[in-house]
Design an enzyme around this catalytic site. Structure first.
Site, mmCIF file in Angstrom:
data_model
loop_
_atom_site.group_PDB
_atom_site.id
_atom_site.type_symbol
_atom_site.label_atom_id
_atom_site.label_comp_id
_atom_site.label_asym_id
_atom_site.label_seq_id
_atom_site.Cartn_x
_atom_site.Cartn_y
_atom_site.Cartn_z
ATOM 1 N N ASP A 39 -51.320 11.640 -44.886
ATOM 2 C CA ASP A 39 -50.128 12.471 -44.891
ATOM 3 C C ASP A 39 -49.021 11.932 -43.833
ATOM 4 O O ASP A 39 -49.216 11.378 -43.055
ATOM 5 C CB ASP A 39 -50.487 13.822 -44.002
ATOM 6 C CG ASP A 39 -49.524 15.042 -44.211
ATOM 7 O OD1 ASP A 39 -49.837 16.039 -44.975
ATOM 8 O OD2 ASP A 39 -48.653 14.767 -43.517
ATOM 9 N N ILE A 40 -47.683 12.196 -44.335
ATOM 10 C CA ILE A 40 -46.665 11.555 -43.581
ATOM 11 C C ILE A 40 -46.553 11.970 -42.173
ATOM 12 O O ILE A 40 -46.031 11.270 -41.237
ATOM 13 C CB ILE A 40 -45.459 11.635 -44.278
ATOM 14 C CG1 ILE A 40 -44.436 10.649 -43.876
ATOM 15 C CG2 ILE A 40 -44.773 13.101 -44.010
ATOM 16 C CD1 ILE A 40 -42.995 10.451 -44.884
ATOM 17 N N ASN A 97 -53.222 25.231 -49.006
ATOM 18 C CA ASN A 97 -52.384 25.966 -48.853
ATOM 19 C C ASN A 97 -51.683 26.731 -50.370
ATOM 20 O O ASN A 97 -51.612 25.894 -51.065
ATOM 21 C CB ASN A 97 -51.123 25.919 -48.219
ATOM 22 C CG ASN A 97 -51.461 25.615 -46.590
ATOM 23 O OD1 ASN A 97 -51.832 26.535 -45.953
ATOM 24 N ND2 ASN A 97 -50.981 24.390 -46.140
ATOM 25 N N GLU A 105 -45.742 23.773 -48.748
ATOM 26 C CA GLU A 105 -44.293 23.193 -49.027
ATOM 27 C C GLU A 105 -44.295 22.599 -50.202
ATOM 28 O O GLU A 105 -43.052 22.399 -50.563
ATOM 29 C CB GLU A 105 -44.088 22.184 -47.671
ATOM 30 C CG GLU A 105 -44.214 22.906 -46.340
ATOM 31 C CD GLU A 105 -44.233 21.864 -45.194
ATOM 32 O OE1 GLU A 105 -44.090 20.686 -45.571
ATOM 33 O OE2 GLU A 105 -44.093 22.116 -44.225
ATOM 34 N N VAL A 106 -45.011 21.693 -50.587
ATOM 35 C CA VAL A 106 -45.038 20.913 -51.745
ATOM 36 C C VAL A 106 -45.823 21.418 -52.884
ATOM 37 O O VAL A 106 -46.876 21.807 -52.996
ATOM 38 C CB VAL A 106 -45.734 19.540 -51.461
ATOM 39 C CG1 VAL A 106 -45.618 18.635 -52.743
ATOM 40 C CG2 VAL A 106 -45.102 18.884 -50.346
ATOM 41 N N HIS A 110 -52.579 20.398 -53.714
ATOM 42 C CA HIS A 110 -53.249 19.571 -52.717
ATOM 43 C C HIS A 110 -54.107 19.968 -51.898
ATOM 44 O O HIS A 110 -54.102 21.061 -51.503
ATOM 45 C CB HIS A 110 -52.229 18.731 -52.111
ATOM 46 C CG HIS A 110 -50.947 19.646 -51.279
ATOM 47 N ND1 HIS A 110 -50.192 20.124 -52.024
ATOM 48 C CD2 HIS A 110 -51.076 19.907 -49.837
ATOM 49 C CE1 HIS A 110 -49.391 20.864 -51.040
ATOM 50 N NE2 HIS A 110 -50.067 20.719 -49.907
ATOM 51 N N HIS A 112 -55.748 19.327 -48.051
ATOM 52 C CA HIS A 112 -55.730 18.529 -47.000
ATOM 53 C C HIS A 112 -57.161 18.420 -46.456
ATOM 54 O O HIS A 112 -57.978 19.177 -46.344
ATOM 55 C CB HIS A 112 -55.189 19.447 -45.830
ATOM 56 C CG HIS A 112 -53.555 19.610 -46.121
ATOM 57 N ND1 HIS A 112 -52.490 19.162 -45.414
ATOM 58 C CD2 HIS A 112 -52.994 20.589 -46.790
ATOM 59 C CE1 HIS A 112 -51.499 19.931 -45.684
ATOM 60 N NE2 HIS A 112 -51.856 20.839 -46.719
#
Ligand code: 5GP
Length: 126
Positions: A39-40, A97, A105-106, A110, A112
């Site tokens: 993750d960024i 999420n 958000e994206v 995905h 995490h």
């Protein structure tokens, strides 16, 4: 195909661009079903994002529309990544999420993977 009531897959989302190699990522793992990268903006010493190779907006979309091979391949990849990174014994947390209330958000499904320290409560008390 998106499930009814959810928006169609957006090919311009950031994870779609990472999958196409248009923007870089710090890759942790890749196979036929999944790509994993750091993750960024990490929230734990290990914060890896695992995404399916297919075009799925969310967990709702993936769980309803992905093939059994895609689901099995993706889930096995998540487990293998956690194991290979050495997090099975101390433990880790998976989080996905889905939709507005979760703060997704994206819009590419995905998971995490958080690990590397005691992770505290699952949700903040409110
Ligand atoms: P979400 O809120 O959708 O569950 O999580 C999206 C995650 O993607 C966030 O933790 C955010 O830091 C991460 N992220 C957003 N843009 C990028 C990017 O360009 N590269 C990487 N590696 N992670 C990103």
């Amino acid at each position: 195909m998106p499930i009814s009531g959810l928006p169609p897959y957006d090919d311009t989302n950031i994870f779609a661009r990472i999958l196409r190699g248009e923007i870089p990522c710090k890759k942790v793992y890749e196979d036929d079903w999944a790509l994993a990268f750091n993750d960024i903006n990490p929230q734990a010493p290990t914060h890896v994002l695992v995404i399916p190779k297919g075009k799925y907006c969310s967990f709702a979309d993936f769980s309803a529309a992905a093939s059994e091979a895609e689901i099995a391949g993706f889930m096995r990849a998540v487990g293998k990544i956690a194991k290979d990174l050495g997090h099975e014994a101390p433990g880790y947390r998976l989080l996905a999420n889905m939709g507005a209330d979760s703060g997704q958000e994206v819009p590419h499904f995905h998971v995490h993977l958080f690990a590397g320290r005691p992770l505290g409560r699952m949700l903040p008390s409110s």
